[in-house]
Design an enzyme around this catalytic site. Structure first.
Site, PDB file in Angstrom:
ATOM      1  N   ILE A  23     -24.329  12.825  -6.092  1.00 31.54           N
ATOM      2  CA  ILE A  23     -23.898  11.852  -7.113  1.00 31.54           C
ATOM      3  C   ILE A  23     -24.817  10.631  -7.110  1.00 31.54           C
ATOM      4  O   ILE A  23     -25.193  10.127  -6.034  1.00 31.54           O
ATOM      5  CB  ILE A  23     -22.437  11.446  -6.827  1.00 31.54           C
ATOM      6  CG1 ILE A  23     -21.537  12.639  -7.181  1.00 31.54           C
ATOM      7  CG2 ILE A  23     -22.016  10.206  -7.605  1.00 31.54           C
ATOM      8  CD1 ILE A  23     -20.132  12.539  -6.698  1.00 31.54           C
ATOM      9  N   ASN A 148     -28.472   5.548   4.173  1.00 33.38           N
ATOM     10  CA  ASN A 148     -28.834   4.243   3.601  1.00 33.38           C
ATOM     11  C   ASN A 148     -30.331   4.021   3.442  1.00 33.38           C
ATOM     12  O   ASN A 148     -30.745   3.240   2.596  1.00 33.38           O
ATOM     13  CB  ASN A 148     -28.204   3.108   4.421  1.00 33.38           C
ATOM     14  CG  ASN A 148     -28.684   3.092   5.848  1.00 33.38           C
ATOM     15  OD1 ASN A 148     -29.156   4.104   6.369  1.00 33.38           O
ATOM     16  ND2 ASN A 148     -28.553   1.958   6.496  1.00 33.38           N
ATOM     17  N   THR A 227     -20.811   9.514  15.635  1.00 32.68           N
ATOM     18  CA  THR A 227     -21.715  10.661  15.471  1.00 32.68           C
ATOM     19  C   THR A 227     -22.696  10.725  16.636  1.00 32.68           C
ATOM     20  O   THR A 227     -22.995  11.804  17.148  1.00 32.68           O
ATOM     21  CB  THR A 227     -22.469  10.552  14.124  1.00 32.68           C
ATOM     22  OG1 THR A 227     -21.520  10.384  13.084  1.00 32.68           O
ATOM     23  CG2 THR A 227     -23.317  11.780  13.858  1.00 32.68           C
ATOM     24  N   LEU A 239     -29.837  20.336  26.914  1.00 34.43           N
ATOM     25  CA  LEU A 239     -30.531  19.178  27.513  1.00 34.43           C
ATOM     26  C   LEU A 239     -31.647  18.628  26.636  1.00 34.43           C
ATOM     27  O   LEU A 239     -32.771  18.414  27.091  1.00 34.43           O
ATOM     28  CB  LEU A 239     -31.085  19.551  28.898  1.00 34.43           C
ATOM     29  CG  LEU A 239     -30.073  19.533  30.026  1.00 34.43           C
ATOM     30  CD1 LEU A 239     -30.731  19.908  31.348  1.00 34.43           C
ATOM     31  CD2 LEU A 239     -29.410  18.164  30.174  1.00 34.43           C
ATOM     32  N   GLU A 245     -30.145   5.943  16.855  1.00 35.00           N
ATOM     33  CA  GLU A 245     -30.167   4.689  16.086  1.00 35.00           C
ATOM     34  C   GLU A 245     -28.811   4.568  15.414  1.00 35.00           C
ATOM     35  O   GLU A 245     -28.554   5.220  14.400  1.00 35.00           O
ATOM     36  CB  GLU A 245     -31.272   4.750  15.022  1.00 35.00           C
ATOM     37  CG  GLU A 245     -32.666   4.768  15.576  1.00 35.00           C
ATOM     38  CD  GLU A 245     -33.073   3.443  16.185  1.00 35.00           C
ATOM     39  OE1 GLU A 245     -32.372   2.437  15.994  1.00 35.00           O
ATOM     40  OE2 GLU A 245     -34.096   3.420  16.878  1.00 35.00           O
ATOM     41  N   CYS A 279     -27.787  -1.131   8.835  1.00 38.46           N
ATOM     42  CA  CYS A 279     -27.185  -1.048  10.169  1.00 38.46           C
ATOM     43  C   CYS A 279     -27.306  -2.345  10.956  1.00 38.46           C
ATOM     44  O   CYS A 279     -26.406  -2.719  11.702  1.00 38.46           O
ATOM     45  CB  CYS A 279     -27.839   0.076  10.941  1.00 38.46           C
ATOM     46  SG  CYS A 279     -29.637  -0.030  10.875  1.00 38.46           S
ATOM     47  N   GLU A 380     -17.772  -2.235  12.258  1.00 40.45           N
ATOM     48  CA  GLU A 380     -18.847  -2.149  11.264  1.00 40.45           C
ATOM     49  C   GLU A 380     -18.234  -1.824   9.899  1.00 40.45           C
ATOM     50  O   GLU A 380     -17.534  -0.831   9.747  1.00 40.45           O
ATOM     51  CB  GLU A 380     -19.844  -1.056  11.664  1.00 40.45           C
ATOM     52  CG  GLU A 380     -21.046  -1.015  10.745  1.00 40.45           C
ATOM     53  CD  GLU A 380     -22.037   0.085  11.109  1.00 40.45           C
ATOM     54  OE1 GLU A 380     -21.612   1.227  11.332  1.00 40.45           O
ATOM     55  OE2 GLU A 380     -23.241  -0.212  11.153  1.00 40.45           O
ATOM     56  N   LYS A 450     -26.600  -1.505  24.086  1.00 42.31           N
ATOM     57  CA  LYS A 450     -25.182  -1.115  24.183  1.00 42.31           C
ATOM     58  C   LYS A 450     -24.890   0.080  23.271  1.00 42.31           C
ATOM     59  O   LYS A 450     -25.689   1.014  23.191  1.00 42.31           O
ATOM     60  CB  LYS A 450     -24.291  -2.327  23.903  1.00 42.31           C
ATOM     61  CG  LYS A 450     -24.502  -3.451  24.925  1.00 42.31           C
ATOM     62  CD  LYS A 450     -23.416  -4.496  24.859  1.00 42.31           C
ATOM     63  CE  LYS A 450     -23.775  -5.604  23.896  1.00 42.31           C
ATOM     64  NZ  LYS A 450     -22.790  -6.690  23.883  1.00 42.31           N
ATOM     65  N   GLU A 457     -37.617   3.040  17.483  1.00 43.61           N
ATOM     66  CA  GLU A 457     -38.428   3.581  16.406  1.00 43.61           C
ATOM     67  C   GLU A 457     -39.493   2.559  16.041  1.00 43.61           C
ATOM     68  O   GLU A 457     -39.465   1.415  16.477  1.00 43.61           O
ATOM     69  CB  GLU A 457     -37.542   3.913  15.198  1.00 43.61           C
ATOM     70  CG  GLU A 457     -36.576   5.036  15.546  1.00 43.61           C
ATOM     71  CD  GLU A 457     -36.052   5.799  14.333  1.00 43.61           C
ATOM     72  OE1 GLU A 457     -36.307   7.014  14.257  1.00 43.61           O
ATOM     73  OE2 GLU A 457     -35.375   5.180  13.495  1.00 43.61           O
TER      74      GLU A 457
HETATM   75  P1  NAD Z   1     -22.932   9.456   9.899  1.00 40.93           P
HETATM   76  O1  NAD Z   1     -22.927   9.220  11.358  1.00 40.93           O
HETATM   77  O2  NAD Z   1     -21.673   9.803   9.226  1.00 40.93           O
HETATM   78  O3  NAD Z   1     -23.957  10.624   9.504  1.00 40.93           O
HETATM   79  C1  NAD Z   1     -25.313  10.547   9.908  1.00 40.93           C
HETATM   80  C2  NAD Z   1     -25.895  11.945   9.873  1.00 40.93           C
HETATM   81  O4  NAD Z   1     -25.312  12.714  10.919  1.00 40.93           O
HETATM   82  C3  NAD Z   1     -25.636  12.721   8.584  1.00 40.93           C
HETATM   83  O5  NAD Z   1     -26.804  13.436   8.248  1.00 40.93           O
HETATM   84  C4  NAD Z   1     -24.512  13.649   8.967  1.00 40.93           C
HETATM   85  O6  NAD Z   1     -24.484  14.839   8.207  1.00 40.93           O
HETATM   86  C5  NAD Z   1     -24.845  13.952  10.417  1.00 40.93           C
HETATM   87  N1  NAD Z   1     -23.724  14.354  11.250  1.00 40.93           N
HETATM   88  C6  NAD Z   1     -22.441  13.927  11.172  1.00 40.93           C
HETATM   89  N2  NAD Z   1     -21.714  14.498  12.154  1.00 40.93           N
HETATM   90  C7  NAD Z   1     -22.553  15.277  12.885  1.00 40.93           C
HETATM   91  C8  NAD Z   1     -22.392  16.111  14.016  1.00 40.93           C
HETATM   92  N3  NAD Z   1     -21.220  16.261  14.622  1.00 40.93           N
HETATM   93  N4  NAD Z   1     -23.483  16.739  14.482  1.00 40.93           N
HETATM   94  C9  NAD Z   1     -24.678  16.611  13.902  1.00 40.93           C
HETATM   95  N5  NAD Z   1     -24.892  15.850  12.811  1.00 40.93           N
HETATM   96  C10 NAD Z   1     -23.836  15.180  12.303  1.00 40.93           C
HETATM   97  O7  NAD Z   1     -23.579   8.137   9.279  1.00 40.93           O
HETATM   98  P2  NAD Z   1     -23.766   7.749   7.760  1.00 40.93           P
HETATM   99  O8  NAD Z   1     -22.425   7.440   7.174  1.00 40.93           O
HETATM  100  O9  NAD Z   1     -24.648   8.713   7.083  1.00 40.93           O
HETATM  101  O10 NAD Z   1     -24.614   6.390   7.920  1.00 40.93           O
HETATM  102  C11 NAD Z   1     -24.056   5.167   8.239  1.00 40.93           C
HETATM  103  C12 NAD Z   1     -24.195   4.874   9.714  1.00 40.93           C
HETATM  104  O11 NAD Z   1     -25.548   4.956  10.105  1.00 40.93           O
HETATM  105  C13 NAD Z   1     -23.760   3.460  10.026  1.00 40.93           C
HETATM  106  O12 NAD Z   1     -22.979   3.457  11.188  1.00 40.93           O
HETATM  107  C14 NAD Z   1     -25.067   2.737  10.263  1.00 40.93           C
HETATM  108  O13 NAD Z   1     -24.971   1.618  11.078  1.00 40.93           O
HETATM  109  C15 NAD Z   1     -25.902   3.805  10.856  1.00 40.93           C
HETATM  110  N6  NAD Z   1     -27.318   3.486  10.710  1.00 40.93           N
HETATM  111  C16 NAD Z   1     -28.043   3.116  11.815  1.00 40.93           C
HETATM  112  C17 NAD Z   1     -29.381   2.763  11.687  1.00 40.93           C
HETATM  113  C18 NAD Z   1     -30.216   2.355  12.866  1.00 40.93           C
HETATM  114  O14 NAD Z   1     -31.429   2.406  12.768  1.00 40.93           O
HETATM  115  N7  NAD Z   1     -29.635   1.956  13.984  1.00 40.93           N
HETATM  116  C19 NAD Z   1     -29.983   2.804  10.437  1.00 40.93           C
HETATM  117  C20 NAD Z   1     -29.222   3.192   9.347  1.00 40.93           C
HETATM  118  C21 NAD Z   1     -27.892   3.535   9.495  1.00 40.93           C
END
Ligand code: NAD
Length: 476
Positions: A23, A148, A227, A239, A245, A279, A380, A450, A457
């Site tokens: 979408i 995002n 996740t 392993l 991230e 994030c 968050e 933490k 990265e």
């Molecule tokens: P999400 O954790 O729901 O999904 C992230 C990815 O993981 C997706 O591709 C999803 O399909 C996959 N996934 C979900 N469950 C899984 C599993 N059990 N095993 C393997 N893969 C799995 O996150 P989102 O809603 O897509 O993104 C938002 C989150 O990402 C926020 O918490 C944000 O803070 C974080 N984020 C972090 C950074 C960083 O660099 N630290 C950058 C961008 C976003």
């Protein structure tokens, strides 16, 4: 209707599984259908990757670098198209995508291409023997992406993986499948052999299969904290090496000796850029009491002049949120805040811009009268919702900023140089910005402390994480 199929060995592959609607967040329209990959397709991709990787690892670093530099050049030429796809994926502003997301992803290829040509090992002399140690690729690596920053995530993970001599499999978020295909095309046009950059589409189900796959050596996840924990446990049996991230609840500390106008704009940008879906965003803005009222008034005034709407328009300041469900979650948080005693200084409502009535839009929101124990200041939200907290002295601000399970970003607004260093040193965070926020030039390590994750990265540390040390001892 565009069909997004997994890309295996350089070719799109049909899947028998039911499709997922893609979408466009600004209109709510279905613009593509995603075919999620089966486990057999993943097996095939890993097998193809393993063969391609053996040849790729034998390229001398400079030969790999030439291809990756060429890819960067082609991506720069394709900036407009990549930016358009990023907008279709996320609903963020085109002006952001073309000036930040695409250049940032593109620069990663130049940075890691250059870096790999400088990587060298160690030599040692022993009693009757010599030894040398060098960095060798891991094999097949996988990236699992959040929705995002799909362009940046695809590039920040694949560029170091490929530079180091690995094959790379990307599982983009099921919400944002589009831009990755243009990245794949560009890499192929640059001369990257087939099988080295592959795309596997799907949800957490295929994500779990990636984690459990024997043939994959490393996973780099960008996603939520929960996740990240699942990825760790799912990858334990094989392993795998892991980079996580994850989420954040970053703090921006605004001292009364700051440059006022710069601090106001920084706080707004650190909350409303990409509709707050960043994030590392500084969603907790701590303001020193002596300037708090004036500071809040200035932010509210500016936020109320922000135009929300068509992401492709040049006179718009904030685009759409990713989905109806996410918008509803963010709006719920505003009400949770109100129920806990916070006040909406501005925003807090869904809007329906003309021509985009079915898109997922809301007003930039500033919550005041906030306290450290509220859910809106602890969890968050991942949307355009800023919580303002007032502090009295430096140590109080530091302690409260650090009082969170997250540690991704933090910011200090002050013109006092000694304070800037002192506070930056005391903040527990992977990244600290002074008098700016969320600035990430290529080469600046980015990652969390933490529960915001581990690994970095965008830096030489990343290159190391896509290789391991091999030592050879030779008895003379
Ligand atoms: P999400 O954790 O729901 O999904 C992230 C990815 O993981 C997706 O591709 C999803 O399909 C996959 N996934 C979900 N469950 C899984 C599993 N059990 N095993 C393997 N893969 C799995 O996150 P989102 O809603 O897509 O993104 C938002 C989150 O990402 C926020 O918490 C944000 O803070 C974080 N984020 C972090 C950074 C960083 O660099 N630290 C950058 C961008 C976003």
């Amino acid at each position: 209707m565009q069909i997004c199929q997994s890309l295996i060995g350089g070719k799109p592959v049909t899947s028998p599984l039911p499709t997922i609607d893609k979408i466009y967040p600004a209109t709510g329209e279905i613009v593509a259908k995603i075919e999620p990959a089966t486990k057999e397709m993943l097996d095939e991709a890993v097998a193809v990757a393993a063969v391609a990787q053996r040849s790729w690892a034998a390229y001398e670093p400079l030969a790999r670098a030439r291809i990756l530099h060429r890819a960067a050049a082609l991506m720069r030429e394709a900036n407009a198209e990549l930016a358009r796809l990023e907008v279709m994926d996320v609903g963020k502003l085109y002006s952001e995508a073309e000036s930040a997301d695409v250049p940032s992803g593109t620069d990663a290829f130049d940075f890691f291409a250059a870096a790999i040509t400088t990587q060298s090992g160690d030599y040692n002399k022993w009693d009757g023997a010599i030894s040398y140690s060098s960095r060798v690729p891991l094999g097949v690596c996988a990236g699992i992406g959040a929705w995002n920053y799909p362009m940046q995530i695809a590039c920040w993970k694949s560029a170091p993986a490929l530079a180091a001599g690995n094959a790379f499999i990307l599982k983009p978020s099921e919400m944002t499948p589009l831009v990755a295909h243009k990245v794949a095309d560009t890499l192929a046009d640059a001369g990257l052999p087939a099988g080295l950059f592959q795309i596997i589409h799907g949800t957490h189900e295929i994500g779990q299969a990636i984690c459990e796959h024997q043939g994959i050596a490393k996973i780099s996840l960008t996603g939520g904290v929960d996740t990240g924990k699942l990825i760790m446990s799912q990858s334990a049996n094989t392993l795998k090496k892991i980079t996580l991230e994850l989420g954040g609840k970053s703090a921006l500390l605004v001292f009364d000796d700051c440059d006022f106008d710069v601090a106001v704009q920084t706080a707004l940008d650190a909350n409303f850029y990409t509709a707050g879906e960043v994030c590392s965003n500084a969603t907790r803005v701590f303001v020193q009491r002596s300037i708090a009222d004036k500071f809040i008034a200035a932010m509210v005034e500016k936020a109320e002049h922000m135009v929300v709407g068509d992401p492709m328009a040049t006179d718009v300041h904030m685009g759409a949120l990713i989905s109806a469900a996410h918008l509803s979650k963010v709006l719920d948080y505003v009400q949770i805040g109100v129920a806990e005693g916070a006040q909406i200084a501005t925003g807090g409502t869904q809007i329906h811009p003309q021509g985009f009535e079915n898109g997922h839009f809301m007003t930039p929101t500033i919550m005041t009268n906030c306290h450290d124990s509220m859910r809106i200041t602890r969890e968050e939200i991942f949307g355009p919702v800023m919580s303002v907290l007032v502090f009295d002295d430096e140590q109080d601000a530091i302690d409260r900023a650090n009082s969170t399970e997250f540690g991704l970003g933090a910011g200090v607004m002050t013109t006092d140089l000694a304070r800037a260093h002192r506070v930056a040193d005391a903040l527990v965070s992977g990244n600290v910005w002074v008098n700016s926020f969320n600035i990430l030039p290529p080469g600046l390590p980015f990652g969390g402390a933490k529960q915001s994750g581990f690994g970095r990265e965008n830096s030489l540390y990343t290159l190391d994480a896509y290789s391991e040390v091999k030592s050879v001892h030779i008895t003379l």
